[in-house]
Write an enzyme that holds these catalytic residues in place. Structure first.
Site, PDB file in Angstrom:
ATOM      1  CE  LYS A 291      -4.317   1.698   2.406  1.00 48.68           C
ATOM      2  NZ  LYS A 291      -5.246   1.540   3.208  1.00 48.68           N
ATOM      3  CD  GLU A 374     -19.255  -1.866   8.984  1.00 52.01           C
ATOM      4  OE1 GLU A 374     -18.471  -1.163   8.200  1.00 52.01           O
ATOM      5  OE2 GLU A 374     -19.399  -2.799   8.302  1.00 52.01           O
ATOM      6  NE  ARG A 402     -21.941  -2.297   5.158  1.00 48.09           N
ATOM      7  CZ  ARG A 402     -20.694  -2.995   4.260  1.00 48.09           C
ATOM      8  NH1 ARG A 402     -19.999  -3.627   5.087  1.00 48.09           N
ATOM      9  NH2 ARG A 402     -20.685  -3.051   3.038  1.00 48.09           N
TER      10      ARG A 402
END
Length: 634
Positions: A291, A374, A402
Site C-alpha cells: 500500500k 459493523e 448496516r
C-alpha cells in the site's frame, strides 16, 4: 503534471497521452509497462496532492490494474473493485486520465467506481464487502444467458472480515464454474488489518516450505516451454502445495488457489491471469502488494494516505491543525474512561478515522477493533452491555446503516445500553453519495426505546457523551459531522444534559417565526435569523439537541405563539428530524405551519460543502427567502 490552460483536463506524460481505452494498454510492448506504471504513479501523486483522494490504495494496485486490462476486455468482461476507492488506476486506463484532476470535485469524476460514469465501471460501491456477491450475481446471469464473458472480483484482504464477503465465498462453487477472485493482500484496510483471517493470509506467505515451493512454481511457469506443459506443472505444484500449506479454507469452498505472487510484477500477473482465465473452475489469485508503493510518505504512513486531503508532494506534509469532532470524541471518551472503568470502545477497522486510536493508546485492553464487520461490532457491543460494561461503538454514519437490524432487534428490544457514535453524520462532501450520512435519523427514529441526539458544537458534544454514560437502561445514539467544530472551549468536567430537553438560544417577543435547528445547522439558523431581522422579521431560535425524545413541550410552546415553525437539519427531509417535529405537533393538535429544511429526497452528488449547500438551498439567504415566501399571504 500540469492543468491545460483552457480546460480542467490534465496535460499527460507521453505514454499516458496515448491511452484512450484498454485496447491501447494491450497494444503496448511489454518492455514499456514499467514506464507506464511509473507515469500512472506520478500522475496520482501529483494530482491528488491538489484534489485529495485515496492515494495509498491506488498506488498499490497499479501493476494489477495494468495486467487486468491487458488480459481481459472491459466493458465486455466485468471487473469489480471492493471497495472501489482503488479504481483510480482503472479509470486512468479506461479513458479518464485527462479528467483525473476533477476527481471528487463538483461536476467531476467520482472517487469510486460509478456505473453512470463509464461502461467500464461494472459496479459502483463505496462500502466494503459488496463486490464478491455482486460479481457472483453477474456470473450467474452470464451462465443463465449462455454468454462467455469473464467476471473478476478484486477484493482486499480487509474485506474478508465482512460477513457478506464470507457469505459470497460460500456460494461461488455451487453457483458457477467460471469466476475469478483476486485477493489483494496488503495487510491494510484503512488501518492495519486485525483478526484471525489477517493472520491466516499471512501464514500463506510465511511458511518456509511454502516459500520454497512458491519459488519453484514461478520457475516452472517462467521457464518451461509450451503452454500445455506449463499448465500441467502449475496444477501439479498447486496440488503439492496444498499438502504443506494452510489452503484448506479455499479448497473446502471449492476454489482453486493460485499464489501468493508478487502483485507488482506485471509480467507474472499477466501469465497467471491468462492461465486462470482458461480454466473451467472458480479460482482465487492471491497477490501481495504494498500500500502506497512508489511514494515513500505513503509507504511509511499508509493510514494517513489512505484517504488524504491536500498535501505537499515533496514532504508529504498535510495542512490542518484545528481540532476535529473525531478528535474531540477520542479525547472526551478517554477522559470518561479514566473516571469510569466500565467504559469500553469498539470500532470496525477505523481507529484512526474515528480517532479511537487516542483511546487505544490510553486503554489498550478496553479497546476492540473487530475489522470491517459493523454488524458483528454492534452485536459484540450488546454482549458487553449485558455484563454491565458501557460500550461505545464508533462508526461512520454511512456504515452504521448496516447495523439497523442489530440496533432494533438486539439493543433496543432488550434495553441494552450500547452507545452508537455516528461520525461523519450529514454530508461527507468529496466522497459523495456512498458516504453521505444523511439517512441515519430516518432509519433509527422509529425504533422504540432509543435516545438520539446531535450537538451544536464540540463543547455540547462532550456533554452529550457524558449524558450517554448515564443512560444504562436503553441504547443511545449520537450523530456528529465531519471536520472541525466551532472552535469553542471544551469543558474540563462536562455535565450531563437533562434528557430530552432542548435549549432556547433566542426568544424575541412577538417573533412570528421559530427556527428549530439540529446540531451544526444552528449556525445556519443564526445567520438566516440575522438576515430576516434586517428585513423586520424576528425569529426565536431553539437548539433541538434531542431527536428522540423530542422536547414536545418546548416545541408546542413556541408553535402555538408563532405563525411558522422552521426546522433545519443536516439530513434528508424525508423521514428526518423535521418530519418528527411535524408529527409531534400534529399529534398534539397543533396546526401551525411547519417548513422543513434539509437535504432533498435524492442521492446528493459529490463536491465542496459550500457548492452543495448553494445548489440545494442550504445557505442563509436561501433559507431567509423560503421563510419570507412561507410567511407571505396566500
Amino acid at each position: 503534471m500540469t492543468m491545460d490552460s483552457t480546460s480542467s483536463d490534465l496535460t499527460l506524460p507521453p505514454l499516458l497521452a496515448g491511452i484512450h481505452s484498454p485496447a491501447d494498454v494491450k497494444a503496448l510492448p511489454a518492455e514499456q509497462l514499467p514506464l507506464l506504471a511509473e507515469e500512472v504513479r506520478s500522475l496520482l501523486i501529483h494530482t491528488l496532492s491538489r484534489t485529495g483522494g485515496h492515494l495509498a490504495p491506488n498506488l498499490g494496485v497499479v501493476e494489477l490494474s495494468i495486467a487486468l486490462h491487458r488480459v481481459f476486455e472491459t466493458p465486455r468482461d466485468k471487473i469489480l473493485f471492493d471497495v472501489s476507492h482503488q479504481s483510480y488506476v482503472h479509470k486512468i486506463l479506461t479513458g479518464r486520465a485527462a479528467r483525473l484532476g476533477s476527481i471528487r470535485q463538483f461536476g467531476g469524476i467520482s472517487g469510486f467506481a460509478k456505473r453512470s460514469e463509464s461502461p467500464h465501471d461494472a459496479y459502483g460501491a463505496g462500502h466494503a464487502g459488496t463486490a464478491l456477491s455482486a460479481a457472483l450475481g453477474m456470473a450467474a446471469a452470464r451462465d443463465l444467458q449462455h454468454e462467455d464473458y469473464h467476471v473478476i472480483s478484486v477484493v482486499g484482504d480487509g474485506a474478508f472480515t465482512c460477513g457478506t464477503t464470507l457469505e459470497g465465498l460460500n456460494s461461488i462453487a455451487t453457483t458457477t464454474k467460471r469466476f475469478i477472485l483476486v485477493l489483494n493482500d496488503n495487510k491494510w484496510s484503512i488501518d492495519r488489518n486485525v483478526g484471525a483471517l489477517a493472520r491466516y493470509f499471512s501464514s500463506l506467505q510465511e511458511t518456509q516450505a511454502y516459500s520454497w515451493l512458491r519459488e519453484r512454481t514461478n520457475y516452472f511457469l517462467d521457464n518451461l516451454a509450451g503452454e500445455k506443459t506449463r499448465e500441467q506443472a502449475s496444477r501439479l505444484i498447486t496440488a503439492a502445495r496444498s499438502l504443506i500449506s494452510p489452503l484448506s479454507f479455499f479448497r473446502e469452498l471449492g476454489l482453486t488457489y493460485y499464489g501468493p505472487i508478487d502483485g507488482h510484477d506485471t509480467a507474472r500477473l499477466e501469465r497467471v491471469l491468462r492461465l486462470i482465465a482458461r480454466q473451467n473452475e472458480p479460482a482465487v489469485l492471491h497477490i501481495i502488494t504494498e500500500k502506497g508503493r512508489g511514494y515513500e510518505p505513503a509507504v511509511q504512513n499508509p493510514t494517513k494516505f489512505h484517504g488524504v486531503g491536500h498535501y505537499n508532494v515533496r514532504s508529504g506534509a498535510t495542512a490542518g491543525s484545528e481540532l476535529t469532532y473525531s478528535e474531540v470524541f477520542g479525547n472526551c471518551l478517554s477522559e470518561l474512561a479514566k473516571e469510569d472503568p466500565k467504559v469500553v470502545s469498539i470500532t470496525a477497522a477505523m481507529p484512526s478515522g474515528t480517532k479511537l486510536d487516542i483511546f487505544r493508546e490510553r486503554f489498550p485492553k478496553r479497546f476492540f477493533d473487530v475489522g470491517i464487520a459493523e454488524e458483528h461490532a454492534a452485536l459484540f457491543a450488546c454482549g458487553l452491555a449485558t455484563q454491565g460494561l458501557r460500550p461505545y461503538l464508533a462508526v461512520y454514519s454511512t456504515f452504521m446503516q448496516r447495523c439497523v437490524d442489530m440496533i432494533q432487534h438486539d439493543a433496543a428490544l432488550q434495553g441494552l445500553p450500547v452507545r452508537f457514535c455516528m461520525d461523519r453524520a450529514g454530508l461527507s462532501p468529496d466522497d459523495g453519495p456512498t458516504h453521505h450520512g444523511v439517512f441515519d435519523i430516518a432509519m433509527l427514529r422509529a425504533i422504540p426505546n432509543l435516545v438520539m441526539m446531535q450537538p451544536k458544537d464540540e463543547a455540547e458534544f462532550c456533554r452529550m457523551l457524558a449524558t450517554m454514560n448515564t443512560i444504562d437502561d436503553r441504547p443511545s445514539a449520537i450523530r456528529y459531522p465531519r471536520g472541525v467544530g466551532e472552535g469553542v472551549p471544551l469543558p474540563s468536567c462536562p455535565e450531563p444534559l437533562p434528557l430530552g430537553k432542548a435549549e432556547v438560544l433566542a426568544d424575541p417577543e412577538e417573533a412570528p417565526v421559530v427556527l428549530v435547528a439540529l446540531g451544526n445547522m444552528n449556525k445556519l439558523a443564526e445567520q438566516a435569523a440575522q438576515l430576516l431581522q434586517a428585513q423586520g422579521v424576528l425569529c426565536a431560535r431553539i437548539n433541538a439537541r434531542f431527536i428522540k425524545p423530542l422536547d414536545t413541550e418546548c416545541l408546542l410552546r413556541y408553535a402555538r405563539r408563532c405563525r411558522l415553525v422552521v426546522t433545519l437539519e443536516d439530513h434528508v427531509v424525508t423521514g428526518g428530524f423535521g418530519s418528527a417535529v411535524e408529527e409531534a405537533l400534529m399529534q398534539s393538535g397543533c396546526r401551525t405551519q411547519v417548513l422543513t429544511i434539509g437535504w432533498p429526497d435524492a442521492f446528493v452528488e459529490h463536491g465542496k460543502l459550500e457548492q452543495l449547500r448553494e445548489l440545494h438551498g442550504l445557505t442563509p439567504d436561501r433559507v431567509a427567502e423560503r421563510i419570507c415566501a412561507a410567511l407571505a399571504p396566500a
